[in-house]
Write a protein that holds these residues in place. Structure first.
Motif, PDB file in Angstrom:
ATOM      1  N   ALA A 150      -3.202  -0.800  -2.562  1.00 26.83           N
ATOM      2  CA  ALA A 150      -3.865  -1.703  -1.626  1.00 26.83           C
ATOM      3  C   ALA A 150      -2.828  -2.605  -0.987  1.00 26.83           C
ATOM      4  O   ALA A 150      -1.764  -2.863  -1.570  1.00 26.83           O
ATOM      5  CB  ALA A 150      -4.928  -2.540  -2.344  1.00 26.83           C
ATOM      6  N   SER A 151      -3.119  -3.072   0.189  1.00 29.81           N
ATOM      7  CA  SER A 151      -2.210  -3.985   0.877  1.00 29.81           C
ATOM      8  C   SER A 151      -2.183  -5.333   0.172  1.00 29.81           C
ATOM      9  O   SER A 151      -3.113  -5.688  -0.566  1.00 29.81           O
ATOM     10  CB  SER A 151      -2.653  -4.162   2.333  1.00 29.81           C
ATOM     11  N   LEU A 165       4.850  -4.814 -11.368  1.00 30.68           N
ATOM     12  CA  LEU A 165       5.028  -5.435 -10.060  1.00 30.68           C
ATOM     13  C   LEU A 165       4.068  -4.909  -9.001  1.00 30.68           C
ATOM     14  O   LEU A 165       3.748  -5.625  -8.050  1.00 30.68           O
ATOM     15  CB  LEU A 165       6.475  -5.229  -9.587  1.00 30.68           C
ATOM     16  N   LEU A 166       3.637  -3.650  -9.147  1.00 28.81           N
ATOM     17  CA  LEU A 166       2.698  -3.080  -8.192  1.00 28.81           C
ATOM     18  C   LEU A 166       1.290  -2.954  -8.773  1.00 28.81           C
ATOM     19  O   LEU A 166       0.407  -2.390  -8.139  1.00 28.81           O
ATOM     20  CB  LEU A 166       3.169  -1.706  -7.722  1.00 28.81           C
ATOM     21  N   GLY A 167       1.123  -3.450  -9.991  1.00 31.17           N
ATOM     22  CA  GLY A 167      -0.188  -3.373 -10.622  1.00 31.17           C
ATOM     23  C   GLY A 167      -1.191  -4.284  -9.939  1.00 31.17           C
ATOM     24  O   GLY A 167      -0.839  -5.150  -9.134  1.00 31.17           O
ATOM     25  N   THR A 175       5.882  -7.475  -4.454  1.00 28.55           N
ATOM     26  CA  THR A 175       6.306  -6.290  -3.711  1.00 28.55           C
ATOM     27  C   THR A 175       7.768  -6.400  -3.300  1.00 28.55           C
ATOM     28  O   THR A 175       8.537  -5.427  -3.393  1.00 28.55           O
ATOM     29  CB  THR A 175       5.429  -6.082  -2.469  1.00 28.55           C
ATOM     30  N   ALA A 176       8.169  -7.581  -2.828  1.00 21.54           N
ATOM     31  CA  ALA A 176       9.573  -7.785  -2.451  1.00 21.54           C
ATOM     32  C   ALA A 176      10.487  -7.610  -3.658  1.00 21.54           C
ATOM     33  O   ALA A 176      11.545  -6.960  -3.570  1.00 21.54           O
ATOM     34  CB  ALA A 176       9.744  -9.174  -1.832  1.00 21.54           C
ATOM     35  N   LEU A 181       0.829  -1.204   0.000  1.00 16.05           N
ATOM     36  CA  LEU A 181       0.000   0.000   0.000  1.00 16.05           C
ATOM     37  C   LEU A 181       0.863   1.253   0.000  1.00 16.05           C
ATOM     38  O   LEU A 181       0.626   2.193  -0.788  1.00 16.05           O
ATOM     39  CB  LEU A 181      -0.918  -0.009   1.215  1.00 16.05           C
ATOM     40  N   ALA A 182       1.874   1.292   0.871  1.00 17.84           N
ATOM     41  CA  ALA A 182       2.743   2.469   0.947  1.00 17.84           C
ATOM     42  C   ALA A 182       3.502   2.677  -0.353  1.00 17.84           C
ATOM     43  O   ALA A 182       3.608   3.804  -0.860  1.00 17.84           O
ATOM     44  CB  ALA A 182       3.717   2.317   2.115  1.00 17.84           C
ATOM     45  N   GLU A 183       4.047   1.593  -0.913  1.00 20.97           N
ATOM     46  CA  GLU A 183       4.796   1.710  -2.162  1.00 20.97           C
ATOM     47  C   GLU A 183       3.889   2.102  -3.327  1.00 20.97           C
ATOM     48  O   GLU A 183       4.276   2.871  -4.204  1.00 20.97           O
ATOM     49  CB  GLU A 183       5.497   0.384  -2.471  1.00 20.97           C
TER      50      GLU A 183
END
Length: 391
Positions: A82-83, A174-176, A93-94, A57-59
């Motif tokens: 979103a988390s 990757l964050l999609g 995420t990693a 979520l933060a990223e």
């Protein structure tokens, strides 16, 4: 062509992306003050940090803010905010944190080297001694070195633009949104479109009914030439118009998504005003209501009201103020609606307009059925709906 090459340099997002790449190296730089030998430790720590659900979520919010031209509220950026809901999300995420760290270090190195090269060229042009530019040893004292200063700056600008596009593309990958998130978003969008289509249908029914009543009343008042009848006709027009304005205001509030409270929609309990409106237009309306309307769920009752409204509107529009029978019956787990009217002219039957199509669509949406056509010398609209069609 030159303007096309320079246009990215005029966009603020180019520099926010550059900043985003530098931010990725802060954690690594802080670790160097603690231990400059075991550099694999921050890499491992970042990988473990990416497994925390809230990190995604933060990223995502930071990526939207700095990588998207429209800020962190841009849901169309292709970057989820979103988390992590699954281990696949945590793994991506990693990996994102590792890739961001690597690109950030590369960006910092290239930025420092190219800016240093520009400064070294100026020093070589101004100073008598030799100067080292990147990996080249240049003799000093040559003024024309200053003409080469734009080259490393242009290379830096090209790198910043290219690296920004690359990190944005990686962020979308990757964050999609995951497959489940995309499906949920698609379902939400579908619900919104269905809701707007339903609102458009309601607006058509309400305003169409009001205009039809107004036209019929005005024509009847002119033909009657009676002051008392004219007063009643104007009263009916006023009441129907006021109800239509309330429906219009409610619909506009929904479309504007203003967050203001929206008035309740009419149900079959309010069917009397439809009948009175039709009677005021000169039609002889006989109503038969049987069974407890309280057993009809809210959505079915609201749609039933609109069906009766559209059926009466069609009567006034196509047949005029003719004798009409309305039947509303609740029995055996079903709601039966029937509107029958005489046909003074065969051409009045019609039945191909959007009104009847809307009635059929409403009935189908609730798991019911609707038929319309001539029946024993009269025009009949008949609708059957399950009481638990929607809850």
């Amino acid at each position: 062509m030159l303007l096309g090459l320079l246009r990215p340099l005029a966009r603020p997002v180019t520099y926010t992306r550059w900043l985003h790449l530098f931010i990725g190296t802060v954690f690594f730089g802080m670790y160097l003050f603690v231990d400059e030998h075991r550099l694999y430790i921050p890499v491992v720590l970042l990988g473990l940090l990416g497994l925390v659900p809230a990190v995604r979520l933060a990223e995502g919010l930071q990526a939207r803010l700095l990588l998207s031209p429209h800020g962190y509220k841009d849901a169309s950026s292709g970057i989820a905010a979103a988390s992590s809901a699954t281990w696949a999300d945590r793994g991506r995420t990693a990996l994102w944190l590792e890739v961001r760290l690597g690109l950030g270090l590369l960006c910092g190195l290239v930025t420092v080297q190219l800016l240093g090269a520009a400064v070294d060229l100026v020093s070589a042009a101004a100073g008598p001694g030799p100067a080292r530019v990147l990996m080249l040893q240049l003799p000093g004292g040559h003024w024309w070195y200053a003409l080469l200063v734009p080259l490393p700056l242009a290379a830096l600008a090209a790198f910043v633009v290219g690296a920004g596009e690359l990190i944005t593309a990686i962020a979308r990958r990757l964050l999609g949104p995951s497959a489940a998130e995309r499906l949920a978003a698609l379902e939400e969008r579908t619900e919104q479109l269905l809701e707007r289509n339903r609102i458009a249908g309601e607006l058509h029914d309400s305003i169409g009914h009001a205009l039809t009543v107004a036209v019929v009343q005005a024509g009847a008042a002119r033909a009657a030439g009676n002051a008392e009848f004219t007063d009643r006709a104007l009263g009916a027009i006023e009441e129907t118009g006021r109800a239509a304005l309330e429906d219009l205001e409610r619909v506009l509030l929904v479309l504007r998504e203003s967050g203001q409270p929206v008035g309740s929609r009419p149900t079959l309990a309010d069917a009397d005003r439809l009948l009175e409106s039709a009677r005021a237009s000169g039609a002889e309306v006989v109503a038969e209501v049987s069974g407890p309307l309280t057993l009809v769920s809210g959505p079915v009752s609201r749609e039933g009201y609109r069906i009766v409204q559209e059926a009466l509107t069609n009567v006034l529009r196509h047949a005029g103020p003719v004798p009409t029978r309305v039947r509303i019956e609740v029995a055996a787990g079903r709601l039966e609606l029937e509107v029958c009217n005489s046909l003074p002219e065969p051409a009045a039957a019609g039945g191909r307009g959007s009104g009847l199509r809307g009635i059929r669509e409403r009935a189908a949406l609730l798991g019911g059925h609707a038929t319309a056509g001539p029946h024993e010398g009269r025009w009949r609209v008949r609708v059957g709906l399950p009481l638990d069609g929607l809850r």
